[in-house]
Write an enzyme that holds these catalytic residues in place. Structure first.
Site, PDB file in Angstrom:
ATOM      1  N   ASN A  13      -5.727  26.475   7.957  1.00  0.00           N
ATOM      2  CA  ASN A  13      -5.407  26.779   9.345  1.00  0.00           C
ATOM      3  C   ASN A  13      -3.949  27.244   9.333  1.00  0.00           C
ATOM      4  OD1 ASN A  13      -5.057  26.740  12.106  1.00  0.00           O
ATOM      5  ND2 ASN A  13      -6.196  24.828  12.383  1.00  0.00           N
TER       6      ASN A  13
ATOM      7  N   ARG B  76      -9.307  29.580   9.741  1.00  0.00           N
ATOM      8  CA  ARG B  76      -9.252  29.861  11.177  1.00  0.00           C
ATOM      9  C   ARG B  76      -8.619  31.241  11.326  1.00  0.00           C
ATOM     10  NH1 ARG B  76      -4.806  28.164  14.936  1.00  0.00           N
ATOM     11  NH2 ARG B  76      -5.528  28.779  16.989  1.00  0.00           N
TER      12      ARG B  76
ATOM     13  N   HIS C  68      -8.610  29.447  21.488  1.00  0.00           N
ATOM     14  CA  HIS C  68      -8.890  28.008  21.294  1.00  0.00           C
ATOM     15  C   HIS C  68     -10.391  27.757  21.224  1.00  0.00           C
ATOM     16  CE1 HIS C  68      -4.898  26.720  23.508  1.00  0.00           C
ATOM     17  NE2 HIS C  68      -4.692  26.811  22.202  1.00  0.00           N
TER      18      HIS C  68
ATOM     19  N   HIS D  27      -8.178  21.983  27.066  1.00  0.00           N
ATOM     20  CA  HIS D  27      -7.388  21.881  25.827  1.00  0.00           C
ATOM     21  C   HIS D  27      -5.924  21.970  26.255  1.00  0.00           C
ATOM     22  CE1 HIS D  27      -6.585  22.815  21.451  1.00  0.00           C
ATOM     23  NE2 HIS D  27      -5.448  23.161  22.039  1.00  0.00           N
TER      24      HIS D  27
ATOM     25  N   ARG E  89       5.181  28.919  26.956  1.00  0.00           N
ATOM     26  CA  ARG E  89       4.573  30.153  27.505  1.00  0.00           C
ATOM     27  C   ARG E  89       4.392  30.024  29.013  1.00  0.00           C
ATOM     28  NH1 ARG E  89      -0.492  30.457  23.515  1.00  0.00           N
ATOM     29  NH2 ARG E  89       0.537  28.815  22.357  1.00  0.00           N
TER      30      ARG E  89
ATOM     31  N   GLY F 261      -3.791  16.343  26.499  1.00  0.00           N
ATOM     32  CA  GLY F 261      -5.097  15.902  27.001  1.00  0.00           C
ATOM     33  C   GLY F 261      -5.543  14.581  26.402  1.00  0.00           C
ATOM     34  N   GLU F 262      -5.225  14.373  25.118  1.00  0.00           N
ATOM     35  CA  GLU F 262      -5.664  13.140  24.450  1.00  0.00           C
ATOM     36  C   GLU F 262      -4.736  11.967  24.725  1.00  0.00           C
ATOM     37  OE1 GLU F 262      -6.268  13.865  20.196  1.00  0.00           O
ATOM     38  OE2 GLU F 262      -7.082  15.833  20.693  1.00  0.00           O
ATOM     39  N   ASN F 263      -3.454  12.276  25.001  1.00  0.00           N
ATOM     40  CA  ASN F 263      -2.451  11.197  25.011  1.00  0.00           C
ATOM     41  C   ASN F 263      -1.787  10.895  26.346  1.00  0.00           C
ATOM     42  OD1 ASN F 263      -2.376  10.550  22.111  1.00  0.00           O
ATOM     43  ND2 ASN F 263      -1.761  12.693  21.941  1.00  0.00           N
TER      44      ASN F 263
ATOM     45  N   GLU G  14     -10.455  20.852  14.837  1.00  0.00           N
ATOM     46  CA  GLU G  14     -10.760  22.249  14.497  1.00  0.00           C
ATOM     47  C   GLU G  14     -11.122  22.390  13.021  1.00  0.00           C
ATOM     48  OE1 GLU G  14      -6.981  23.638  15.960  1.00  0.00           O
ATOM     49  OE2 GLU G  14      -7.968  24.864  17.485  1.00  0.00           O
TER      50      GLU G  14
HETATM   51  P1  AMP Z   1      -0.599  19.848  20.289  1.00  0.00           P
HETATM   52  O1  AMP Z   1      -0.238  21.299  20.424  1.00  0.00           O
HETATM   53  O2  AMP Z   1      -2.061  19.572  20.466  1.00  0.00           O
HETATM   54  O3  AMP Z   1      -0.029  19.211  19.037  1.00  0.00           O
HETATM   55  O4  AMP Z   1       0.110  19.081  21.508  1.00  0.00           O
HETATM   56  C1  AMP Z   1       1.506  19.031  21.643  1.00  0.00           C
HETATM   57  C2  AMP Z   1       1.844  18.529  23.032  1.00  0.00           C
HETATM   58  O5  AMP Z   1       1.265  17.222  23.221  1.00  0.00           O
HETATM   59  C3  AMP Z   1       3.337  18.385  23.290  1.00  0.00           C
HETATM   60  O6  AMP Z   1       3.660  18.879  24.587  1.00  0.00           O
HETATM   61  C4  AMP Z   1       3.528  16.888  23.276  1.00  0.00           C
HETATM   62  O7  AMP Z   1       4.575  16.505  24.115  1.00  0.00           O
HETATM   63  C5  AMP Z   1       2.218  16.422  23.882  1.00  0.00           C
HETATM   64  N1  AMP Z   1       2.001  15.006  23.650  1.00  0.00           N
HETATM   65  C6  AMP Z   1       1.822  14.372  22.488  1.00  0.00           C
HETATM   66  N2  AMP Z   1       1.746  13.027  22.696  1.00  0.00           N
HETATM   67  C7  AMP Z   1       1.910  12.831  24.028  1.00  0.00           C
HETATM   68  C8  AMP Z   1       1.946  11.678  24.896  1.00  0.00           C
HETATM   69  N3  AMP Z   1       1.804  10.451  24.405  1.00  0.00           N
HETATM   70  N4  AMP Z   1       2.119  11.888  26.225  1.00  0.00           N
HETATM   71  C9  AMP Z   1       2.266  13.126  26.720  1.00  0.00           C
HETATM   72  N5  AMP Z   1       2.246  14.248  25.970  1.00  0.00           N
HETATM   73  C10 AMP Z   1       2.068  14.094  24.650  1.00  0.00           C
END
Ligand code: AMP
Length: 408
Positions: A7, A100, A188, A216, A249, A341-343, A392
């Site tokens: 990737n 990818r 995505h 996402h 962006r 979204g996950e955190n 992914e």
């Molecule tokens: P990714 O591109 O999927 O790695 O996501 C990166 C984004 O996830 C960044 O804006 C991080 O600040 C956000 N992120 C990671 N952990 C957390 C969290 N616990 N709370 C809020 N945003 C988070």
């Protein structure tokens, strides 16, 4: 079957090695890769920082002076059999390599074995994805140099959106745009498809029967509306710049702003590209950071620009969710994935709050618990809500397995 997944991005490159023995692997939780590597090119000038992790928990960190991508790749691949990080005895044990590839244009609506013709198409599509396709091609060529004529598979980030209805795909400019390929492609797609399938698996229902919205939300953000097993609308378009506000962006803005900046403010195309891609979004509005964690901390501490960035992010997320809903005449599940979204329970709660009037209801305790791959909707919610850890690389490995097995 040993499957190496690459990737490759502009500043980093992730690789994983999976071992899939049979299709039983696809029915349960995604497995851990045997070996993972992360190469970071951008943190220090002239140095590639390499981190290797194996399923045994071994971690190796190395710094390589930056050479070509293929020279770095060769050294990274050697860690697959070198003593400390060994997971195979010889590189010839690798059966297939999956990549990818960001842009597959209109020709590629599913994954394909890489041939000279596919390589040419990826190179030709570089005019649509100049930051990504050339790097993806370099990854393919680096593997050719390291592993000879091993089968390679291109898995396209646009493919899942390739059946967008024309009404969602065509821009309302001159029709000639559409004829020359200026249309909405969406990105995505590997993540959207993986998360939608995983939600169907968790619900115990056929993917093709479900109506879903996948959010996402990472550094890059996009939504997709999914029905009959494919994407029928999505927020990214001709480029990954359209749609939601993102880390750096802008997402969608009035195109008249670009004309104004070019004409009145003397912007060049390069400067405009840089501002819209790297100096906008959360970072642009807050002046603080592109990282949602810092934005949330800043807003909580009373930083008004961080609060504004957060408010704009949520406003645009909610309005795009409404737009996705318009392409589905029912919603079975809403899925949150990627870093935010996950955190971030608070972003999920803010997004869902706007749709309470339609019977969508989070379970506040489950939402706060940071669960992954579980239903966080309240029992009485009219719509199921999931947080799903996007995988992914595992999705690419599965495509490789299916494609190679279909050829035997
Ligand atoms: P990714 O591109 O999927 O790695 O996501 C990166 C984004 O996830 C960044 O804006 C991080 O600040 C956000 N992120 C990671 N952990 C957390 C969290 N616990 N709370 C809020 N945003 C988070």
């Amino acid at each position: 079957m040993k499957i190496l997944v690459l990737n490759a991005g502009s500043s980093s490159q992730k690789s994983c090695l999976y071992d899939i023995t049979d299709s039983a692997h696809f029915g349960s939780s995604p497995p851990q890769p045997l070996w993972e590597s992360l190469v970071d090119w951008n943190r220090r000038q002239g140095i590639a920082e390499v981190k290797i992790t194996t399923a045994r928990g071994t971690v190796l960190e190395r710094e390589l002076s930056t050479q070509t991508r293929s020279a770095v790749m060769a050294q990274v691949l050697d860690t697959l059999w070198q003593e400390k990080t060994r997971v195979i005895d010889d590189l010839s044990e690798i059966d297939v390599v999956g990549h990818r590839v960001v842009h597959g244009g209109q020709q590629y609506c599913k994954s394909v074995i890489v041939t000279a013709e596919v390589k040419k198409a990826i190179a030709d599509l570089a005019s649509f994805a100049p930051l990504h396709n050339p790097i993806n091609l370099e990854g393919i060529e680096a593997i050719e140099q390291a592993l000879g004529d091993i089968p390679q598979v291109a898995v396209f980030d646009t493919a899942f959106h390739s059946q967008l209805p024309l009404a969602a795909a065509v821009y309302p400019g001159p029709y000639a745009w559409f004829e020359q390929g200026i249309r909405r492609y969406g990105f995505h797609g590997i993540s959207h498809q993986y998360c939608a399938r995983r939600a169907a698996q968790l619900m115990g229902r056929p993917f093709e029967d479900l109506r879903l919205i996948v959010c996402h939300l990472g550094n890059g953000c996009s939504l997709s509306a999914i029905r009959d097993g494919h994407s029928v609308d999505t927020t990214m378009g001709f480029t990954p710049l359209e749609g939601l506000m993102m880390g750096t962006r802008s997402g969608s803005i009035d195109p008249g702003i670009s004309i104004y900046l070019l004409r009145q403010e003397g912007y060049t195309a390069d400067r405009l590209e840089r501002v819209l891609n790297q100096e906008s979004g959360l970072k642009g509005i807050s002046g603080l950071s592109a990282d949602m964690r810092q934005i949330a901390t800043g807003a909580a501490a009373g930083n008004t620009r961080a609060q504004l960035a957060l408010d704009v992010f949520i406003h645009r997320l909610r309005s795009a969710m409404g737009a996705m809903l318009a392409s589905l005449d029912r919603l079975d599940a809403l899925v949150f994935t990627a870093g935010i979204g996950e955190n971030s329970p608070s972003i999920r709660a803010a997004a869902c709050e706007a749709f309470q009037c339609l019977g969508l209801q989070l379970d506040p305790i489950e939402n706060e618990r940071h669960p992954v791959d579980v239903d966080i909707a309240a029992p009485e919610s009219a719509v199921r809500i999931f947080t799903i850890h996007t995988q992914e690389d595992w999705a690419i490995a599965q495509d490789c397995w299916h494609l190679i097995n279909s050829q035997i």
